[in-house]
Write an enzyme that holds these catalytic residues in place. Sequence first.
Site, PDB file in Angstrom:
ATOM      1  N   HIS A   1       0.861  -1.171   0.000  1.00 46.93           N
ATOM      2  CA  HIS A   1       0.000   0.000   0.000  1.00 46.93           C
ATOM      3  C   HIS A   1       0.907   1.233   0.000  1.00 46.93           C
ATOM      4  CE1 HIS A   1      -3.850   1.917   0.778  1.00 46.93           C
ATOM      5  NE2 HIS A   1      -3.247   2.689   1.651  1.00 46.93           N
TER       6      HIS A   1
ATOM      7  N   ASP B   1       0.635   4.959  -0.015  1.00 51.58           N
ATOM      8  CA  ASP B   1      -0.245   6.125   0.048  1.00 51.58           C
ATOM      9  C   ASP B   1       0.303   7.173  -0.922  1.00 51.58           C
ATOM     10  OD1 ASP B   1      -2.292   5.364   1.819  1.00 51.58           O
ATOM     11  OD2 ASP B   1      -0.892   5.489   3.486  1.00 51.58           O
TER      12      ASP B   1
ATOM     13  N   ASP C   1      -7.948   0.760   2.294  1.00 53.94           N
ATOM     14  CA  ASP C   1      -7.643   1.723   3.366  1.00 53.94           C
ATOM     15  C   ASP C   1      -8.549   2.950   3.385  1.00 53.94           C
ATOM     16  OD1 ASP C   1      -6.199   2.738   5.522  1.00 53.94           O
ATOM     17  OD2 ASP C   1      -4.855   3.871   4.246  1.00 53.94           O
TER      18      ASP C   1
ATOM     19  N   HIS D   1      -7.099   9.040  -0.777  1.00 60.78           N
ATOM     20  CA  HIS D   1      -7.763   8.855   0.531  1.00 60.78           C
ATOM     21  C   HIS D   1      -7.045   9.442   1.750  1.00 60.78           C
ATOM     22  CE1 HIS D   1      -5.446   4.936   0.402  1.00 60.78           C
ATOM     23  NE2 HIS D   1      -5.195   5.296   1.640  1.00 60.78           N
TER      24      HIS D   1
HETATM   25 ZN   LIG Z   1      -3.725   4.440   2.804  1.00 64.75          ZN
END
Ligand SMILES: [Zn+2]
Length: 1067
Positions: A276, A278, A388, A601
Amino acid sequence: MSAGPVGKQIQSIYRDRLGQFTGGGQYESQNLLAAMYEGRASGEEHVKLSVYSPPDLARPTFKEATSQGFKSTRIGESFGPSWSTHWFKVQITVPSDLQKKDHLELHWDASNEGLIWTEEGEPLQGLTGGGERVEWILPKSFRDGKEHMIYIEMACNRMFGNSPGGDSIQPPDPNKYFQLQTADIVAVNLEARALFVDFWLIGDGAREFPGDSWESHEAQQIGNAIVDAFIAGHGSKESIIECRKIAQKYLGDKVDSSKVYETDTQPIVFAIGNCHIDTCWLWPWAETKRKIARSWSIQCDLLDRYPEYRFVGSQAQQYKWLEQLYPSLYDRVKAKVKKGTFQPIGGSWVEHDTNMPSGESLVRQFLYGQRFFESHFGDRCTTFWLPDTFGYSSQLPQLCRLAGMSRFFTQKLSWNNINSFPHTTFNWVSLDGSQVLCHMSPAETYTAEAHFGDVKRSVSQHKSMDQDATSLLAFGKGDGGGGPTFQQIEKLRRCRGISDNVGLLPRVKMGDSVEDFFARLEKKAENGTKFVTWYGELYFELHRGTYTTQANNKRNNRKSEIMLHDVEYLATLASIKDSSYKYPKKDIDDMWENTLLCQFHDCLPGTCIEMCYDDSDELYAKVFETGEKLMKEALSTLGFSREVSAQQDIVALNTLPWHRAEIVQLPGASSKTPEYALIDGNMGIANIMTLSSSAKSTASIKEIEKGVFQLSNNHYKLEVEGGTITSLVDLTVNREIIAKGGKANQLVIFDDKPLYWQAWDVEVYHLESREVLPAGRTEILEQGPHRVSVITETKISERSWVKTTISLAASVEDQPSYVEMASEVEWRENMKFLKVEFPVDIVNTEASYETQYGIMRRPTHYNTSWDMAKFEVCCHKWADLSENGYGVSILNDSKYGFATCGNMMRLSLLRAPKAPDAHADMGRHHIRYAILPHAGPLDSRTVRTASNFNHPMRLLASASSSHSLLSSITLHGSPALVLDCIKRGEDDADVSRGEFARSTGRSVILRVYESLGGRARGEIRVAEEVGVRRVWRCNLLEDDEGEVEMRRGRAEIELRAFEVATFRLQL
Ligand SMILES: [Zn+2]
């Protein structure tokens, strides 16, 4: 017969002893760790180091960096400050005593992230630092005694940025330095390394299987036997091989290869590697671009080394950056995609927030995402991957389906801090009845370490086992990127070995894709398995502050969406009118891609560090600048000019698909004596009628007693006292709207200290701290016949204040009339939450909130913990509380947080969290909202007026006499139907940017939705000058799905409740 006394083993002692064998500390020099390495070389002679440190926190390319002068450096030196980059030239000469060793690695550790490059400029592999992922396997060619060179690009940040201490969400320390501790050539004893993992998992068996299970006892016996064998053999190479043989009794004999998975037993847990990253969070986009290269290069390497290994990568944006910035690595990824081991997933542009983006934004996340995946890798995604994001809005199943995805993966609801979400695998049903099959990983994480416990929890926390016991295990380092490590892949092999050899542990498998997993579930459903259903939003019972934090960013989001709506509409018409006008597809794509990126997000929710908002401000500025330019060009092609000079040449542009009639202030006149006009018209060009003071409908104001003002028009009479509305009477039905003793437009402030996640959370107890802000003097601001207003200044603290204007315009014929509030706020608070209240005289146990393409109904009470959990919710342009016969809508411009508790409606205005951005929301804000009471039920009046409120009409100078083209594509029939988007076809010959060979000729795409929740009929009407030949119903990706009959420019359509329909007009 026993030769002598034999004692019973004390279980806890023999279990705890196992920890000695692989632990650091006092026994490290005697245990397995001491046998791990067979040799080590460092220093100038073997690992010669020199460095180039670019100035000004620049992140130069390989070429730029390596053409600079490098100066000598060594282990022990420190590098910084935070976010700076340092390029190392590493000259490696393997000493003769190491050349014959089985396995050589370079170990590099400066406690920060890095990327290894070849001398020629190929990115090889990322480094994490701090003891994690510090090794790079030296190629065989390095064992020739000669000097070989690589480069290491050091980034002065850790995986989670540059927080000052252990609390990673605190704002970054700008002045961190990182010491280079390790730059060694290391000979690794691979058998010792393998034994380390064997022993770890056997130890887990002893510790984590139930103490009364034979499987636990067996693990403990075998673990102790391994320690004994190691001691007996004095830790020799031979004894390690002996230890591994003992380990086989528990693990089986296949754990050294992918063959461990090739047994005829049935797996139940399907492991998939993921990382993941971000897209921005505790680091800026510029760093993310490098994180992608670091993470995905490591994954390519692991895919080469482990044939069973599979990795999923989401977010088209990240692939696009890789392609632009690291073309050779992109090719490496692409080859693995082709092979099927690196698996693109998700179908969206980024892993976006789903609460706040508009419906059209959600559509574009999929349209841009799927088009990227299909054009670059040949296939669209079938699984929407969003592990997430902070809650999932109610229309996603419908939009997923329409974008070619029938499956959805997440796990975030496991963070709920009030109620435990009851399902693992279920059918998720959207407002219109569409469904996707949803799986929430029972391991309750997307960054599993692939521990024994993760595999175990995949069954023990599975909540849908009555239907199906299988699950996905998404493992790999994440959030800051990285992805799986070789240790994690090795651990999973041993988990499987244990399951097949001993049992009890759920049987894990690697090698399948997420698609394989869902395909099996779908097959089961086809064969009669009835998965449980969940209707409506997947409300996340945490992170409710994200509807409000970083107000400016949220405002930019809504303004971008509105601008894109207008640009596409005007550019479409301009391209129909004039074949020499080129539909500005590239500019529009850039605007959309930037807007979609900012919906990531952590970005749109307001949970990034300050640097990220500097970045997003810049992108939004670009979006608005491009938008203005495109608007000007399209308008000029259509015969208009944005430069409004003389009043008599002015027309108004209504880009919304319905009739509007509003009193609007004309530009030019001084603000002391504003001049108003009535703008009245359908979509397209509206007439402007200047208003004389003798107009029959007027507004008036008077001070009825000291400090009490009465404002009225034909619809309402309201009383304002102390900046609040103490009475609001709807004259048309003679009804008081404000609850008895209540004060609407009351500003209130709350103490706002959530349990931990400041920018993210507002916690339920903040409600106890409600404090009414006392208002200062109220004065009449405007007293004309067309609009009246009062202004009140409210002091929040020594540092902060609000000036609120309450205004009422003359009512217009049958148009809804509303009371408008406009505030200017100076906001300098510390952990406070500012809201505005509207106590209304309405009774209902449910309130309604606008969501994408529909209405979400939520409780106004706290009956159950599920109801109470929704003490703060997301709305789009309006929230509404209605009872039989009457209701009140609260409209907002660019706000998203709301709460309705009993009859108290509360719009959330501003927060003041100090982490991870210490300055979030500090400064000046301009906020608008309105009260729209309505006789009768919630209906299209609210939907339309809220849109109008966000979407002021533009005044233009007109050069041409014919404006008919601007209203040449219209929708008639049920007022519940909204024509939400008019754009050109993605693959039109004159529009396409060449991603696909397919061509749709020339076409116009229309997006229509049913906004109120019932079947609705309408008619698309297209003027002859547009030249429509046929009409197709299509999906969001603009694939034709069936022809719609069109006669003399009219096509009848029918939509079910909350349906989103796309039509393609073939020109
Ligand atoms: Zn995230």
